[in-house]
Design a protein around this motif. Structure first.
Motif, mmCIF file in Angstrom:
data_model
loop_
_atom_site.group_PDB
_atom_site.id
_atom_site.type_symbol
_atom_site.label_atom_id
_atom_site.label_comp_id
_atom_site.label_asym_id
_atom_site.label_seq_id
_atom_site.Cartn_x
_atom_site.Cartn_y
_atom_site.Cartn_z
ATOM 1 N N PHE A 97 -4.763 5.025 -9.547
ATOM 2 C CA PHE A 97 -3.812 5.429 -8.505
ATOM 3 C C PHE A 97 -2.856 4.312 -8.098
ATOM 4 O O PHE A 97 -2.104 4.474 -7.142
ATOM 5 C CB PHE A 97 -4.535 5.974 -7.258
ATOM 6 N N ASP A 98 -2.863 3.189 -8.795
ATOM 7 C CA ASP A 98 -1.896 2.129 -8.513
ATOM 8 C C ASP A 98 -0.569 2.434 -9.203
ATOM 9 O O ASP A 98 -0.531 2.994 -10.311
ATOM 10 C CB ASP A 98 -2.409 0.776 -9.008
ATOM 11 N N ILE A 99 0.508 2.052 -8.540
ATOM 12 C CA ILE A 99 1.860 2.152 -9.102
ATOM 13 C C ILE A 99 2.434 0.740 -9.110
ATOM 14 O O ILE A 99 2.574 0.119 -8.054
ATOM 15 C CB ILE A 99 2.741 3.099 -8.286
ATOM 16 N N PHE A 114 5.109 7.407 0.455
ATOM 17 C CA PHE A 114 3.978 8.168 -0.087
ATOM 18 C C PHE A 114 2.738 7.318 -0.357
ATOM 19 O O PHE A 114 1.654 7.880 -0.553
ATOM 20 C CB PHE A 114 4.392 8.845 -1.399
ATOM 21 N N CYS A 115 2.870 6.008 -0.386
ATOM 22 C CA CYS A 115 1.771 5.152 -0.834
ATOM 23 C C CYS A 115 1.443 4.091 0.208
ATOM 24 O O CYS A 115 2.201 3.852 1.150
ATOM 25 C CB CYS A 115 2.133 4.438 -2.140
ATOM 26 N N ASP A 116 0.314 3.445 0.005
ATOM 27 C CA ASP A 116 -0.015 2.222 0.732
ATOM 28 C C ASP A 116 0.396 1.041 -0.139
ATOM 29 O O ASP A 116 0.075 0.996 -1.330
ATOM 30 C CB ASP A 116 -1.518 2.149 1.028
ATOM 31 N N ARG A 117 1.110 0.100 0.444
ATOM 32 C CA ARG A 117 1.561 -1.038 -0.341
ATOM 33 C C ARG A 117 0.461 -2.108 -0.378
ATOM 34 O O ARG A 117 -0.032 -2.550 0.657
ATOM 35 C CB ARG A 117 2.833 -1.630 0.245
ATOM 36 N N LYS A 118 0.112 -2.537 -1.589
ATOM 37 C CA LYS A 118 -0.909 -3.565 -1.771
ATOM 38 C C LYS A 118 -0.285 -4.953 -1.872
ATOM 39 O O LYS A 118 -0.785 -5.915 -1.309
ATOM 40 C CB LYS A 118 -1.747 -3.269 -3.010
ATOM 41 N N LEU A 155 -1.777 5.134 -4.357
ATOM 42 C CA LEU A 155 -1.791 6.479 -3.788
ATOM 43 C C LEU A 155 -3.175 6.814 -3.256
ATOM 44 O O LEU A 155 -4.182 6.565 -3.922
ATOM 45 C CB LEU A 155 -1.411 7.504 -4.856
ATOM 46 N N THR A 156 -3.229 7.389 -2.063
ATOM 47 C CA THR A 156 -4.480 7.881 -1.500
ATOM 48 C C THR A 156 -4.221 9.254 -0.889
ATOM 49 O O THR A 156 -3.060 9.624 -0.620
ATOM 50 C CB THR A 156 -5.032 6.939 -0.415
#
Length: 333
Positions: free
Chosen positions: A195-197, A214-218, A225-226
């Protein structure tokens, strides 16, 4: 105007005229009129515009005065004397000829257009540096010290766009324009099965904003994506089609099955809960009265019982419910 346009007109957190800070005395007691009726007049003025056509601000002022749309900011002539520039005595706006329409009603209108309509994306605007843009206050005492009467003096023209036309009730349903998916070059991101982009070479601002939605930034170049991040995006008004379209075009390889499954599972939750609007909660004095009401042949089709003593009535059925309850001998308090 329909309810979709009323939300911004009914806000009571801020009187936009307070943002015209060079006009002093606004905080004195019983000086300013209520903001919401004024703001609704500006909304009516917007509803009189032709969507897609540019209108000068002075032209709008002329149309508003001709139509009797007069967002008066002062409660009375006595209140007008309490508004002033620089000095409460010499700079008072109560003197004849020193409180023209554009000075007060006009500046309020500019503030609403800039702070609400433009900020919400209802209008497109032409704006120049405000210093020296308008000279309608120059004859007032104390104006020699002012380069501008307000930060909105630079607003010179406006155009009602499709969203604005919908908000003021000129058009039906509004669908935001979507950027063509084909405009997104392929290979910008790598979508992983976990689920990583990943965007090793960085991304344009528009891509970053979409992934942030749409995502949580790492890290600076990695998003994940969660279920929670997707649901939050949906709650903010985004659609999964936005993300699907972007990933299908921008990903260097096919989107992994794990990611498509996550999107499908989240999509199945969409629309399961719907806000169908406001209702009236009717409280009965006791359970016996609730049973009596729900058993009445006229009332039972107008309400729904919840719990022992409460009934739900939709706004469109409230007048009929009130009339039938009165006929039953129980006026609605």
């Amino acid at each position: 105007m329909p309810s979709c346009g009323n939300a911004w007109l009914n806000n009571s957190l801020l009187d936009e005229f307070s943002r015209v800070e060079e006009i002093k005395g606004q905080r004195s007691a019983n000086v300013l009129t209520a903001a919401k009726p004024r703001r609704k007049l500006v909304g009516q003025a917007l509803a009189g515009l032709t969507p897609g056509e540019w209108t000068s601000v002075d032209g709008l002022f002329t149309d508003m005065r001709a139509a009797g749309l007069n967002p008066v900011v002062h409660r009375s002539e006595r209140a007008l004397w309490k508004l002033y520039l620089e000095d409460p005595q010499y700079g008072s706006l109560g003197y004849d000829g020193y409180h023209g329409w554009s000075l007060l009603q006009g500046r309020y209108t500019l503030a609403v257009l800039f702070e609400y309509a433009a900020t919400l994306g209802l209008i497109d605007i032409e704006y120049v540096p405000p210093a020296g843009a308008r000279d309608d206050y120059r004859d007032n005492w104390g104006a020699d010290y002012l380069d501008q009467l307000s930060r909105y003096d630079g607003l010179s023209a406006l155009r009602l766009n499709p969203l604005g036309a919908h908000a003021v009730g000129l058009t039906g349903d509004y669908a935001p324009a979507q950027a063509p998916v084909s405009a997104v070059p392929a290979g910008r991101v790598t979508v992983l099965a976990n689920f990583d982009i990943v965007a090793l070479d960085g991304l344009p601002s528009a891509d970053t904003l979409l992934l942030d939605a749409f995502c949580d930034r790492k890290t600076d170049r990695v998003w994940t994506l969660t279920t929670t991040s997707l649901l939050q995006a949906l709650d903010r008004g985004h659609t999964l089609d936005e993300l699907r379209g972007y990933l299908n075009q921008a990903a260097s390889h096919s989107v992994p099955q794990t990611v498509t499954t996550l999107l499908d599972d989240t999509g199945r939750r969409t629309g399961r809960l719907r806000d169908t609007g406001q209702t009236h909660l009717i409280e009965c004095a006791d359970e016996a009265l609730a049973v009596l009401v729900i058993s009445d042949r006229r009332l039972r089709v107008l309400c729904t019982r919840i719990g022992e003593r409460h009934l739900v009535v939709t706004p469109d059925r409230l007048p009929a419910f009130r009339k039938a309850a009165l006929a039953l001998g129980y006026p609605l308090a």
